[in-house]
Design a protein around this motif. Sequence first.
Motif, short mmCIF file in Angstrom:
data_model
loop_
_atom_site.label_atom_id
_atom_site.label_comp_id
_atom_site.label_asym_id
_atom_site.label_seq_id
_atom_site.Cartn_x
_atom_site.Cartn_y
_atom_site.Cartn_z
N VAL A 114 46.48 37.30 46.39
CA VAL A 114 45.40 38.24 46.73
C VAL A 114 44.64 37.71 47.94
O VAL A 114 44.21 36.55 47.97
N VAL A 115 44.46 38.55 48.95
CA VAL A 115 43.81 38.15 50.19
C VAL A 115 42.86 39.26 50.64
O VAL A 115 43.09 40.44 50.38
N LEU A 156 46.76 46.56 37.71
CA LEU A 156 45.75 45.85 38.49
C LEU A 156 44.65 46.80 38.95
O LEU A 156 44.86 48.02 39.00
N PRO A 157 43.48 46.28 39.32
CA PRO A 157 42.46 47.12 39.98
C PRO A 157 43.02 47.67 41.29
O PRO A 157 44.01 47.16 41.82
N PRO A 158 42.40 48.74 41.84
CA PRO A 158 42.91 49.35 43.08
C PRO A 158 42.99 48.34 44.23
O PRO A 158 42.16 47.45 44.36
N LYS A 202 42.99 38.91 32.06
CA LYS A 202 42.51 37.53 32.01
C LYS A 202 43.65 36.53 31.87
O LYS A 202 43.58 35.41 32.37
N ASP A 203 44.73 36.96 31.21
CA ASP A 203 45.86 36.06 30.98
C ASP A 203 46.63 35.73 32.26
O ASP A 203 47.49 34.84 32.26
N HIS A 204 46.35 36.42 33.37
CA HIS A 204 47.01 36.13 34.64
C HIS A 204 46.47 34.84 35.27
O HIS A 204 47.10 34.28 36.16
N TYR A 205 45.29 34.40 34.83
CA TYR A 205 44.60 33.28 35.45
C TYR A 205 44.65 32.03 34.57
O TYR A 205 44.74 32.12 33.35
N ALA A 206 44.56 30.87 35.23
CA ALA A 206 44.47 29.61 34.49
C ALA A 206 43.16 29.59 33.71
O ALA A 206 42.10 29.98 34.23
N GLU A 213 36.94 42.19 38.46
CA GLU A 213 37.49 43.33 37.73
C GLU A 213 38.82 42.98 37.07
O GLU A 213 39.10 43.38 35.93
N ASN A 214 39.64 42.21 37.79
CA ASN A 214 40.96 41.87 37.26
C ASN A 214 40.86 40.92 36.06
O ASN A 214 41.70 40.95 35.16
N LEU A 215 39.83 40.07 36.06
CA LEU A 215 39.63 39.17 34.92
C LEU A 215 39.33 39.96 33.64
O LEU A 215 39.68 39.53 32.54
#
Length: 344
Positions: A117-118, A28-30, A73-77, A67-69
């Motif tokens: 993520v918050v 993941l990003p920092p 990208k596969d983590h997201y719908a 950044e995470n996308l």
Amino acid sequence: MIFVLFSYVNVEMVGQDKAELGGLLEILPPVEFCCIYGSKLHPNNKDETSMTDYIIGVSDPRQWHSENLKLNKDHYASCLIRLGGARMITDIANDIGVGVHFNPFVSCNNKMVKYGVVRMHDLIQDILGWERFYLSGRLQKPVNILMDNLDIKSVNSVNLKAATSAALLLLPSKFTEEDLYAKICSLSYTGDLRMLFAEDKNKVNNIVQGQFHLFEEMYKPFLEEYEAKNLLRFSLAGDKQVNIFQDCGLSAASTLVSSLPSSIRSEMAMKLGEKRILDDSGRVRQQVVIGSKEQAAECMQRLVRRKVMFSSTRQAVAGLLTAGAVHGVRYVANKMRKAWKSWV
């Protein structure tokens, strides 16, 4: 003295387990903060199908998701990526949910994980003020902290003391350690609509019994403090069980109320009234007017229940919108399967 009755335990995971659980941060990003919570911390949890739950705090969620996308990208719908990407993810989290975006069913080190993520500011506000009583409730239970750049562990002590005070208000004059931790644990489930159909009916007892020594270590300082103030008294009963006796007088109840978060005290004051008093340092402060411990407990419980119901409902709707149809149905089905097992 209370230190005779409580044992010390090492709550840190070591060796391969900790390295394996921290593997998510490597892809993941920092982040500023990361902890594991939930059933995976239960030492007797042998369910290989259950996900490991993470809370991740970042300074700017929209930038972080952007950044995470690029990385995951596969983590997201897929619908979120097509319709708006990081902007839509954060807008749904903030405007519909309670500021948290969850990515469930993420594969990491051949394990299934879910991470929420918050924004760090929102996390701290909830910890200190129970503004939404969502993540603060999770941090009232044992967690395994993997990253803590802003010393959230110390900040969370305010949350733990408030949880202790709230639980004591709701308990009778005599109770056990297990009763206390069960009451603390149940605070964040009071009013949660999922408890009606999608949660194990034995959830609270399972959490407390499976992590009893972790609860001891977490809450020991606050019980010692209240013992020193003569609000609590401890005695060792049979089978090494600790019985706790509390002062149920008006003065003791007022002390407990004074340790509740400001948002709860303000709402209680609107319903019960308030007065100005001089504290020990000579400063004027507002104090909630209560007629009895029972009155204060009932008022506080109604307020907490309403916060939990509101937040859990909002987050459930946001979760269904952001998880995607397949993951949403899968997640709810898993929850209902566990709930069904507990009922039959």
